[in-house]
Design a protein around this motif. Structure first.
Motif, mmCIF file in Angstrom:
data_model
loop_
_atom_site.group_PDB
_atom_site.id
_atom_site.type_symbol
_atom_site.label_atom_id
_atom_site.label_comp_id
_atom_site.label_asym_id
_atom_site.label_seq_id
_atom_site.Cartn_x
_atom_site.Cartn_y
_atom_site.Cartn_z
ATOM 1 N N ILE A 68 9.482 -96.425 -66.667
ATOM 2 C CA ILE A 68 8.106 -95.681 -66.795
ATOM 3 C C ILE A 68 7.297 -95.855 -68.055
ATOM 4 C CG2 ILE A 68 7.106 -93.158 -66.943
ATOM 5 C CD1 ILE A 68 8.731 -93.864 -64.243
ATOM 6 N N THR A 69 5.855 -96.386 -67.892
ATOM 7 C CA THR A 69 5.306 -96.650 -68.983
ATOM 8 C C THR A 69 4.132 -95.712 -69.062
ATOM 9 O OG1 THR A 69 3.564 -98.210 -67.893
ATOM 10 C CG2 THR A 69 5.904 -99.181 -68.711
ATOM 11 N N LYS A 70 3.417 -95.740 -70.129
ATOM 12 C CA LYS A 70 2.337 -94.801 -70.425
ATOM 13 C C LYS A 70 1.172 -94.989 -69.518
ATOM 14 C CE LYS A 70 0.365 -97.633 -74.199
ATOM 15 N NZ LYS A 70 -0.055 -97.531 -75.494
ATOM 16 N N ASN A 71 0.846 -96.192 -69.027
ATOM 17 C CA ASN A 71 -0.275 -96.450 -68.006
ATOM 18 C C ASN A 71 0.061 -95.949 -66.617
ATOM 19 O OD1 ASN A 71 -1.564 -98.095 -70.025
ATOM 20 N ND2 ASN A 71 -0.083 -99.906 -69.737
ATOM 21 N N MET A 72 1.149 -95.510 -66.344
ATOM 22 C CA MET A 72 1.275 -95.076 -64.890
ATOM 23 C C MET A 72 0.677 -93.812 -64.696
ATOM 24 S SD MET A 72 5.502 -96.009 -64.643
ATOM 25 C CE MET A 72 5.666 -96.991 -63.315
ATOM 26 N N VAL A 73 0.284 -93.525 -63.436
ATOM 27 C CA VAL A 73 -0.302 -92.404 -62.989
ATOM 28 C C VAL A 73 0.757 -91.116 -62.786
ATOM 29 C CG1 VAL A 73 -1.679 -91.022 -61.226
ATOM 30 C CG2 VAL A 73 -2.207 -93.358 -61.979
ATOM 31 N N ILE A 74 0.684 -90.117 -63.437
ATOM 32 C CA ILE A 74 1.546 -89.188 -63.406
ATOM 33 C C ILE A 74 2.105 -88.607 -61.823
ATOM 34 C CG2 ILE A 74 2.016 -86.646 -63.853
ATOM 35 C CD1 ILE A 74 0.421 -86.877 -66.373
ATOM 36 N N ASN A 75 1.303 -88.440 -61.010
ATOM 37 C CA ASN A 75 1.387 -87.991 -59.600
ATOM 38 C C ASN A 75 2.393 -89.084 -58.974
ATOM 39 O OD1 ASN A 75 0.286 -85.496 -59.754
ATOM 40 N ND2 ASN A 75 -1.709 -86.334 -58.773
ATOM 41 N N ASP A 76 2.078 -90.561 -59.359
ATOM 42 C CA ASP A 76 2.771 -91.511 -58.662
ATOM 43 C C ASP A 76 4.343 -91.476 -59.284
ATOM 44 O OD1 ASP A 76 0.495 -92.266 -57.343
ATOM 45 O OD2 ASP A 76 -0.043 -94.227 -58.809
ATOM 46 N N VAL A 77 4.477 -90.961 -60.442
ATOM 47 C CA VAL A 77 5.704 -91.155 -60.945
ATOM 48 C C VAL A 77 6.573 -89.922 -60.457
ATOM 49 C CG1 VAL A 77 7.091 -90.761 -63.244
ATOM 50 C CG2 VAL A 77 5.115 -92.179 -63.098
ATOM 51 N N ILE A 78 5.877 -88.827 -60.408
ATOM 52 C CA ILE A 78 6.661 -87.534 -59.828
ATOM 53 C C ILE A 78 6.942 -87.669 -58.296
ATOM 54 C CG2 ILE A 78 6.256 -85.207 -59.143
ATOM 55 C CD1 ILE A 78 4.442 -84.937 -61.597
ATOM 56 N N LYS A 79 5.793 -88.538 -57.552
ATOM 57 C CA LYS A 79 6.321 -88.724 -56.243
ATOM 58 C C LYS A 79 7.539 -89.717 -56.073
ATOM 59 C CE LYS A 79 2.647 -89.302 -53.730
ATOM 60 N NZ LYS A 79 1.404 -89.730 -53.130
ATOM 61 N N LYS A 80 7.450 -90.880 -56.862
ATOM 62 C CA LYS A 80 8.704 -91.760 -56.844
ATOM 63 C C LYS A 80 10.096 -91.123 -57.341
ATOM 64 C CE LYS A 80 9.554 -96.653 -57.357
ATOM 65 N NZ LYS A 80 8.743 -97.836 -57.637
ATOM 66 N N TYR A 81 10.120 -90.171 -58.330
ATOM 67 C CA TYR A 81 10.951 -89.864 -59.019
ATOM 68 C C TYR A 81 10.780 -88.211 -59.334
ATOM 69 C CZ TYR A 81 11.548 -94.894 -60.330
ATOM 70 O OH TYR A 81 11.688 -96.143 -60.154
ATOM 71 N N PRO A 82 10.988 -87.440 -58.296
ATOM 72 C CA PRO A 82 10.856 -86.038 -58.228
ATOM 73 C C PRO A 82 11.542 -85.514 -59.527
ATOM 74 C CG PRO A 82 11.454 -86.855 -56.156
ATOM 75 C CD PRO A 82 11.547 -87.824 -57.007
ATOM 76 N N LYS A 83 12.571 -85.932 -60.001
ATOM 77 C CA LYS A 83 13.233 -85.146 -61.180
ATOM 78 C C LYS A 83 12.494 -85.107 -62.479
ATOM 79 C CE LYS A 83 17.578 -85.164 -59.112
ATOM 80 N NZ LYS A 83 19.066 -85.231 -59.317
ATOM 81 N N THR A 84 11.427 -86.186 -62.677
ATOM 82 C CA THR A 84 10.550 -86.312 -63.883
ATOM 83 C C THR A 84 9.704 -84.963 -63.993
ATOM 84 O OG1 THR A 84 8.907 -87.612 -62.640
ATOM 85 C CG2 THR A 84 10.649 -88.700 -63.718
ATOM 86 N N ILE A 85 9.533 -84.327 -62.900
ATOM 87 C CA ILE A 85 8.646 -82.982 -63.039
ATOM 88 C C ILE A 85 9.258 -82.328 -64.145
ATOM 89 C CG2 ILE A 85 9.595 -81.640 -61.265
ATOM 90 C CD1 ILE A 85 5.931 -81.659 -61.959
ATOM 91 N N THR A 86 10.571 -82.135 -64.451
ATOM 92 C CA THR A 86 11.080 -81.137 -65.241
ATOM 93 C C THR A 86 10.700 -81.702 -66.739
ATOM 94 O OG1 THR A 86 13.147 -82.460 -65.349
ATOM 95 C CG2 THR A 86 13.037 -80.523 -64.029
ATOM 96 N N VAL A 87 10.718 -82.914 -66.650
ATOM 97 C CA VAL A 87 10.224 -83.583 -68.453
ATOM 98 C C VAL A 87 9.168 -83.259 -68.605
ATOM 99 C CG1 VAL A 87 10.142 -85.746 -69.410
ATOM 100 C CG2 VAL A 87 12.276 -85.530 -67.928
ATOM 101 N N PHE A 88 8.151 -83.428 -67.701
ATOM 102 C CA PHE A 88 6.659 -83.011 -67.866
ATOM 103 C C PHE A 88 6.328 -81.773 -68.124
ATOM 104 C CE2 PHE A 88 5.908 -86.897 -64.894
ATOM 105 C CZ PHE A 88 5.054 -87.785 -66.027
ATOM 106 N N SER A 89 7.009 -80.895 -67.544
ATOM 107 C CA SER A 89 7.068 -79.557 -67.709
ATOM 108 C C SER A 89 7.610 -79.311 -69.117
ATOM 109 C CB SER A 89 7.761 -78.653 -66.722
ATOM 110 O OG SER A 89 7.283 -78.737 -65.451
ATOM 111 N N LYS A 90 8.710 -79.767 -69.662
ATOM 112 C CA LYS A 90 9.219 -79.346 -70.923
ATOM 113 C C LYS A 90 8.359 -79.967 -72.069
ATOM 114 C CE LYS A 90 12.801 -81.408 -73.754
ATOM 115 N NZ LYS A 90 14.094 -82.489 -73.860
ATOM 116 N N PHE A 91 7.818 -81.049 -71.734
ATOM 117 C CA PHE A 91 6.611 -81.558 -72.835
ATOM 118 C C PHE A 91 5.165 -81.004 -72.536
ATOM 119 C CE2 PHE A 91 9.787 -84.593 -73.346
ATOM 120 C CZ PHE A 91 9.685 -85.046 -74.752
ATOM 121 N N LYS A 92 5.047 -79.955 -71.649
ATOM 122 C CA LYS A 92 3.673 -79.269 -71.140
ATOM 123 C C LYS A 92 2.619 -80.413 -71.056
ATOM 124 C CE LYS A 92 5.109 -75.211 -74.047
ATOM 125 N NZ LYS A 92 6.277 -75.011 -73.484
ATOM 126 N N VAL A 93 3.095 -81.221 -70.180
ATOM 127 C CA VAL A 93 2.138 -82.021 -69.672
ATOM 128 C C VAL A 93 1.665 -81.772 -68.427
ATOM 129 C CG1 VAL A 93 1.677 -84.475 -68.688
ATOM 130 C CG2 VAL A 93 3.262 -84.358 -70.463
#
Length: 68
Positions: free
Chosen positions: A6-31
């Motif tokens: 995962i890199t900073k240039n990736m689109v958030i929705n694409d990351v979540i779609k490919k790796y659904p468990k990342t939503i917990t990290v985005f939530s933790k960081f309040k993204v």
């Protein structure tokens, strides 16, 4: 199959779609993965002053630990 890094240039929705468990990290960081989800991690998280290195480290840990 090698997992993608995962890199900073990736689109958030694409990351979540490919790796659904990342939503917990985005939530933790309040993204904002809802309204800001159509933008890159850098744009959305950067606008909130989130530590990019910490966020990316956590996201990649989740991806590495996931079965997908």
């Amino acid at each position: 199959m090698e997992k993608e890094v995962i890199t900073k240039n990736m689109v958030i929705n694409d990351v979540i779609k490919k790796y659904p468990k990342t939503i917990t990290v985005f939530s933790k960081f309040k993204v904002d993965a809802c309204c800001g989800g159509g933008f890159s991690i850098e744009k959305t998280a950067g606008a909130s002053g989130i530590d990019m290195n910490s966020l990316l480290t956590e996201l990649n840990k989740v991806v590495a630990a996931s079965g997908k």
